[in-house]
Design a protein around this motif. Structure first.
Motif, mmCIF file in Angstrom:
data_model
loop_
_atom_site.group_PDB
_atom_site.id
_atom_site.type_symbol
_atom_site.label_atom_id
_atom_site.label_comp_id
_atom_site.label_asym_id
_atom_site.label_seq_id
_atom_site.Cartn_x
_atom_site.Cartn_y
_atom_site.Cartn_z
ATOM 1 N N TRP A 49 0.839 -1.201 0.000
ATOM 2 C CA TRP A 49 0.000 0.000 0.000
ATOM 3 C C TRP A 49 0.867 1.242 0.000
ATOM 4 N N ARG A 50 0.672 2.063 -0.991
ATOM 5 C CA ARG A 50 1.419 3.316 -1.100
ATOM 6 C C ARG A 50 0.476 4.422 -1.548
ATOM 7 N N HIS A 51 0.725 5.601 -1.058
ATOM 8 C CA HIS A 51 0.073 6.805 -1.568
ATOM 9 C C HIS A 51 1.150 7.889 -1.546
ATOM 10 N N VAL A 52 1.640 8.202 -2.720
ATOM 11 C CA VAL A 52 2.800 9.077 -2.839
ATOM 12 C C VAL A 52 2.379 10.488 -3.237
ATOM 13 N N VAL A 53 2.960 11.447 -2.538
ATOM 14 C CA VAL A 53 2.859 12.859 -2.891
ATOM 15 C C VAL A 53 4.287 13.323 -3.162
ATOM 16 N N ARG A 54 4.476 14.029 -4.227
ATOM 17 C CA ARG A 54 5.825 14.485 -4.574
ATOM 18 C C ARG A 54 6.127 15.792 -3.827
ATOM 19 N N LEU A 55 7.332 15.907 -3.334
ATOM 20 C CA LEU A 55 7.760 17.101 -2.608
ATOM 21 C C LEU A 55 7.625 18.338 -3.495
ATOM 22 N N SER A 56 7.896 18.182 -4.779
ATOM 23 C CA SER A 56 7.781 19.316 -5.704
ATOM 24 C C SER A 56 6.329 19.784 -5.827
ATOM 25 N N ASP A 57 5.337 18.881 -5.701
ATOM 26 C CA ASP A 57 3.930 19.281 -5.748
ATOM 27 C C ASP A 57 3.535 20.062 -4.496
ATOM 28 N N VAL A 61 -5.269 14.996 1.834
ATOM 29 C CA VAL A 61 -5.448 13.623 1.379
ATOM 30 C C VAL A 61 -6.258 12.833 2.408
ATOM 31 N N ASP A 62 -7.271 12.117 1.925
ATOM 32 C CA ASP A 62 -8.012 11.148 2.733
ATOM 33 C C ASP A 62 -7.550 9.771 2.289
ATOM 34 N N LEU A 63 -7.114 8.945 3.236
ATOM 35 C CA LEU A 63 -6.615 7.609 2.923
ATOM 36 C C LEU A 63 -7.445 6.559 3.639
ATOM 37 N N ALA A 64 -7.792 5.493 2.913
ATOM 38 C CA ALA A 64 -8.505 4.358 3.500
ATOM 39 C C ALA A 64 -8.221 3.142 2.617
ATOM 40 N N PRO A 65 -7.366 2.238 3.094
ATOM 41 C CA PRO A 65 -7.055 1.059 2.282
ATOM 42 C C PRO A 65 -8.260 0.134 2.141
ATOM 43 N N ASP A 66 -8.281 -0.638 1.056
ATOM 44 C CA ASP A 66 -9.370 -1.594 0.835
ATOM 45 C C ASP A 66 -9.187 -2.823 1.739
ATOM 46 N N ASP A 67 -10.153 -3.747 1.666
ATOM 47 C CA ASP A 67 -10.142 -4.936 2.538
ATOM 48 C C ASP A 67 -8.869 -5.756 2.388
ATOM 49 N N THR A 68 -8.453 -5.995 1.156
ATOM 50 C CA THR A 68 -7.257 -6.806 0.906
ATOM 51 C C THR A 68 -6.018 -6.150 1.486
ATOM 52 N N LEU A 98 -7.720 -5.972 10.744
ATOM 53 C CA LEU A 98 -7.783 -4.514 10.784
ATOM 54 C C LEU A 98 -9.095 -4.097 10.104
ATOM 55 N N PRO A 99 -10.227 -4.205 10.839
ATOM 56 C CA PRO A 99 -11.523 -3.924 10.235
ATOM 57 C C PRO A 99 -11.698 -2.476 9.773
ATOM 58 N N LEU A 100 -10.986 -1.540 10.392
ATOM 59 C CA LEU A 100 -11.121 -0.122 10.039
ATOM 60 C C LEU A 100 -9.754 0.528 10.092
ATOM 61 N N ASP A 116 5.748 9.018 0.942
ATOM 62 C CA ASP A 116 4.757 7.948 0.993
ATOM 63 C C ASP A 116 3.882 8.143 2.233
ATOM 64 N N LEU A 117 2.718 8.744 2.027
ATOM 65 C CA LEU A 117 1.819 9.036 3.144
ATOM 66 C C LEU A 117 1.248 7.762 3.766
ATOM 67 N N ALA A 118 1.026 6.728 2.959
ATOM 68 C CA ALA A 118 0.517 5.467 3.491
ATOM 69 C C ALA A 118 1.519 4.863 4.475
ATOM 70 N N ALA A 119 2.796 4.976 4.187
ATOM 71 C CA ALA A 119 3.824 4.443 5.087
ATOM 72 C C ALA A 119 3.817 5.196 6.417
ATOM 73 N N TYR A 120 3.678 6.520 6.378
ATOM 74 C CA TYR A 120 3.633 7.291 7.630
ATOM 75 C C TYR A 120 2.371 6.948 8.429
ATOM 76 N N LEU A 121 1.258 6.766 7.750
ATOM 77 C CA LEU A 121 0.014 6.411 8.423
ATOM 78 C C LEU A 121 0.145 5.045 9.103
ATOM 79 N N THR A 122 0.699 4.066 8.388
ATOM 80 C CA THR A 122 0.872 2.726 8.931
ATOM 81 C C THR A 122 1.868 2.724 10.087
ATOM 82 N N GLU A 123 2.935 3.503 9.957
ATOM 83 C CA GLU A 123 3.932 3.591 11.031
ATOM 84 C C GLU A 123 3.304 4.124 12.320
ATOM 85 N N HIS A 124 2.469 5.147 12.203
ATOM 86 C CA HIS A 124 1.840 5.716 13.395
ATOM 87 C C HIS A 124 0.820 4.754 14.002
ATOM 88 N N LEU A 125 0.142 3.980 13.169
ATOM 89 C CA LEU A 125 -0.754 2.947 13.697
ATOM 90 C C LEU A 125 0.053 1.922 14.478
#
Length: 173
Positions: free
Chosen positions: A4-12, A20-27, A41-43, A126-135
């Motif tokens: 799971w990745r959600h990348v934002v470029r530093l230049s953007d 950004v709103d992030l919510a991974p799918d069931d898989t 991880l139901p939610l 990689d915002l997904a990585a930061y989100l997962t790390e904090h979880l």
């Protein structure tokens, strides 16, 4: 680790804040649960804002999750709701704002000082990585189902005074 990745470029981000709103799918949640060593991880969702900070970016936001773990005492599965704030600063490689570490020098920790910025390996955040790390930091490594208590009573051997004397006599022999 999960793919799971959600990348934002530093230049953007340098052009303005990105929400950004992030919510991974069931898989993906199942992969994250496996990687974190939990039953399921139901939610899991987060809302992040990435905005310019010095020559890098600041990531702020909040996440909420529901994790299913196995109780370390009763071995029953149970769910726990978790949430947390995210406040991370990142800088590009070679930034003058990156923390300076000299080889062989001692690292000093000041618990009152702000967290130093993370150094990026590329222009990608990689915002997904930061989100997962904090979880992962919020998950209890020794889960205990609410209401379960650990009660241990050691086996008590009642020995007569004569048995104690016999043991002493056997040791002397």
């Amino acid at each position: 680790m999960s793919g799971w990745r959600h990348v934002v470029r530093l230049s953007d981000v340098s052009r303005g804040a990105v929400n950004v709103d992030l919510a991974p799918d069931d898989t993906t949640r199942a992969e994250i649960a496996r990687d974190l060593g939990i039953e399921s991880l139901p939610l899991f969702r987060g809302r992040l804002t990435v905005r310019p900070w010095l020559d890098g970016a600041e990531i702020v936001g909040r996440f909420e999750a529901r994790v299913e773990q196995i109780c370390g005492i009763s071995l029953d599965p149970f769910e726990t709701d978790l949430s947390g704030d995210i406040d991370v600063k990142v800088v590009p490689a070679g930034s003058p704002n990156a923390p300076v570490e000299s080889p062989g020098s001692e690292v000093e920790f000041d618990l009152e000082a702000p967290e130093p910025p993370d150094m990026l390996a590329s222009d990608d955040i990689d915002l997904a990585a930061y989100l997962t790390e904090h979880l992962a930091l919020e998950i209890d490594p020794f889960p205990r189902k609410p209401g379960v208590t650990f009660e241990y009573e050691p086996e008590v051997k009642e020995e007569s005074p004569f048995a104690v004397l016999r043991n002493l006599k056997d040791k002397d022999a």
